[in-house]
Design an enzyme around this catalytic site. Structure first.
Site, PDB file in Angstrom:
ATOM      1  CD  GLU A 343      -2.760  -1.192   2.490  1.00 42.75           C
ATOM      2  OE1 GLU A 343      -3.943  -1.532   2.363  1.00 42.75           O
ATOM      3  OE2 GLU A 343      -2.249  -0.950   3.572  1.00 42.75           O
TER       4      GLU A 343
HETATM    5  C1  TNX Z   1      -4.296  -4.149   4.636  1.00 44.81           C
HETATM    6  S1  TNX Z   1      -2.414  -6.317   4.293  1.00 44.81           S
HETATM    7  C2  TNX Z   1      -3.059  -3.810   5.133  1.00 44.81           C
HETATM    8  C3  TNX Z   1      -2.928  -3.342   6.518  1.00 44.81           C
HETATM    9  C4  TNX Z   1      -4.258  -3.236   7.195  1.00 44.81           C
HETATM   10  C5  TNX Z   1      -5.127  -4.410   6.817  1.00 44.81           C
HETATM   11  C6  TNX Z   1      -6.430  -4.444   7.529  1.00 44.81           C
HETATM   12  C7  TNX Z   1      -1.471  -5.248   4.173  1.00 44.81           C
HETATM   13  C8  TNX Z   1      -0.205  -5.724   3.714  1.00 44.81           C
HETATM   14  N1  TNX Z   1      -1.880  -4.014   4.472  1.00 44.81           N
HETATM   15  O1  TNX Z   1      -2.255  -2.116   6.555  1.00 44.81           O
HETATM   16  O2  TNX Z   1      -4.051  -3.203   8.564  1.00 44.81           O
HETATM   17  O3  TNX Z   1      -5.340  -4.390   5.442  1.00 44.81           O
HETATM   18  O4  TNX Z   1      -7.159  -5.590   7.234  1.00 44.81           O
END
Ligand code: TNX
Length: 537
Positions: A343
């Site tokens: 992300e």
């Molecule tokens: C996605 S999974 C994220 C996290 C969040 C999560 C909540 C991932 C690698 N990044 O930053 O906490 O979703 O479900």
């Protein structure tokens, strides 16, 4: 008392086992005695063992039982003490730990280097009225075998005060070893901080289901949780809050070493994660110079993602990253450092690639291998890297193919599909805690998929295992963790451990229901999914 089923001798056990499971599955499980027979049929545990051959009468633990270890081996003695410590409170038996030779008729823990077929974590359990023997090539195998022994006993064995027995373990032989070498669980201690004791409690829960890897998500926008001597404000300031504005917290180096030591005593490898270049607001808030504009943003206590980025063009960024990696590597006896990489919505693709090209060699420089979220496959993963897939069934085919191509190129895969293994997803729309961005994940959904065939075009050998992440935006207490992890965590653990041929929801749900009295005895709060035939209670 429930009548004991007569079990034919030495039958090709898997077949028998499956049949026995179906038979019980058809019995409505509405009395607690249905879940707690005096002698639990051999192999009726989670994760289900690879091979089970019931035979003869049970072994009975008594006041006179001794635990025999190899007195020349420190690890063997520690395992004996661990087993005695598990069994003493509820049985009230003294269970002295003695040398093998003095343990006739008792429980023997045997290390046998010539048992090569048992591998790094396999074990054999032989139970008969004359004695119970656990054999393994490695101490880790004995530890996994101890979990089997424990689950074969009545759930009351988990209680902390003396209970009435009898304490019997069905007769026969279990020969068992894992499907995957990597069976992980992740705990996010950044969004909400959890103390050393709370992490130890989770480690003990994981141990019961033969999980061998604890991934700790140690930094994110909301908090930096591990002391870094060369950048002290990361914790004193960056660790001072959490989601919702609570006090946060962080681990000193000694506290972190204590977590690593405790995990090792449960044969779990700790993988520390410092998420970069996104998910870095806590660091950016702590040091203005890490920001491209030189201005520190405020601390963040909300739950948005994707708004922060380290400054990729600035040289100081790499001084920072190298200091952090060096100090964390020095705290890590394990093989891996997780560098996040998910992300990074505030980092351009070119910057992301440039960042990962610079940072991955730093991990190697300090003797560790890289783990990254699967966005890392948009760059060139380093030799020996693992990527952690966290997509969904509905993730676009092109993205899955990028991961598959990396896997064909030699990158190892850890599977954490969010709509299957994310323990922070709500079970249903009525689940009070948790998020729902990946959809609702009921118990059957989290269990009923095959890691070996999950991503098209991935060679089976590239799949190193599975991991169940527990993100904590909405989870602040150990009760919150319990009710989200249980009962989905044991299902993911079984996917990681048990052979593909044993996979069957109908028999699994019955074995899972039989764990309920154990959850109760251990004080684990769990979600009573209507999909599971729980005993009335
Ligand atoms: C996605 S999974 C994220 C996290 C969040 C999560 C909540 C991932 C690698 N990044 O930053 O906490 O979703 O479900």
């Amino acid at each position: 008392m429930r009548q004991r089923r007569r079990i034919p001798r030495l039958i090709g056990s898997l077949l028998l086992f499956a049949t026995a499971g179906v038979a019980v599955g058809q019995t409505p499980a509405h009395s607690s005695s249905a879940a707690e027979p005096e002698v639990r049929p051999l192999g009726r545990i989670v994760p289900v063992p690879a091979s089970v051959a019931p035979e003869g009468e049970p072994y009975t633990l008594t006041h006179a039982t001794r635990i025999g270890v190899d007195a020349a081996s420190r690890e063997s003695k520690a395992l004996g003490r661990y087993l005695a410590g598990l069994l003493r409170p509820a049985t009230g038996f003294p269970l002295p730990v003695v040398d093998q030779a003095a343990a006739r008729g008792g429980i023997r823990l045997r290390l046998s280097p010539e048992e090569t077929a048992l591998g790094d974590e396999g074990y054999r359990l032989r139970s008969a009225p004359e004695g119970l023997t656990l054999t393994a090539r490695e101490p880790a195998g004995l530890f996994r075998g101890v979990q089997t022994l424990r689950q074969q006993l009545p759930a009351a064995v988990e209680r902390k005060s003396v209970q009435t027995g009898p304490w019997k373990i069905a007769g026969g032989t279990i020969t068992d070893s894992p499907r995957y070498a990597y069976r992980g669980a992740m705990l996010d201690v950044s969004r909400h901080f959890f103390t050393v004791d709370e992490v130890k409690r989770y480690i003990d829960q994981l141990a019961l289901y033969k999980i061998n890897t604890l991934h700790l998500h140690l930094s994110d926008d909301q908090g930096w949780r591990i002391a870094i001597d060369s950048w002290p404000r990361l914790t004193t300031y960056g660790g001072s809050t959490e989601v919702g504005g609570g006090p946060g917290g962080f681990y000193t180096k000694d506290e972190y070493r204590e977590i690593v030591r405790y995990a090792a005593s449960r044969y779990q490898e700790v993988i520390p994660e410092i998420d970069m270049p996104g998910h870095t607001n806590a660091a950016l808030a702590s040091y203005a110079e890490l920001n491209c504009d030189g201005v520190a943003p405020p601390l963040y206590t909300g739950t948005k993602v994707g708004f922060s980025s380290l400054c990729v063009p600035k040289p100081v960024t790499y001084d920072f990253v190298e200091d952090v990696i060096r100090e964390i590597a020095a705290l890590t006896p394990g093989r891996y450092l997780h560098i996040g990489g998910d992300e990074a919505h505030s980092t351009s693709h070119a910057d992301y690639v440039a960042f990962m090209d610079k940072v991955q060699p730093v991990v190697a420089k300090y003797g560790k291998k890289v783990v990254g979220w699967h966005q890392l496959t948009g760059t060139k993963p380093a030799d020996g890297a693992l990527v952690q897939y966290w997509g969904l069934d509905r993730t676009p085919a092109a993205e899955k193919e990028r991961v598959a191509a990396a896997a064909r190129n030699g990158t190892g895969l850890i599977l954490s599909p969010a709509d299957r293994t994310y323990l922070d997803m709500k079970y249903t729309k009525d689940t009070p805690l948790g998020l729902a961005w990946a959809g609702y994940v009921e118990v059957q959904r989290s269990y009923d998929w095959n890691p070996g065939a999950y991503l098209p075009g991935v060679p089976e050998s590239a799949v190193r295992g599975v991991e169940a992440p527990l993100w904590t935006e909405t989870l602040a207490t150990t009760d919150d963790l319990d009710v989200m992890a249980f009962p989905r965590l044991p299902g993911v653990a079984e996917l990681g451990w048990s052979p593909a041929e044993t996979h069957d929801w109908e028999t699994y749900k019955v074995r899972l229901a039989e764990q309920a009295p154990r959850f109760d005895a251990l004080g684990i709060d769990y979600y009573r999914s209507p999909q599971v035939p729980w005993p009335a209670g």
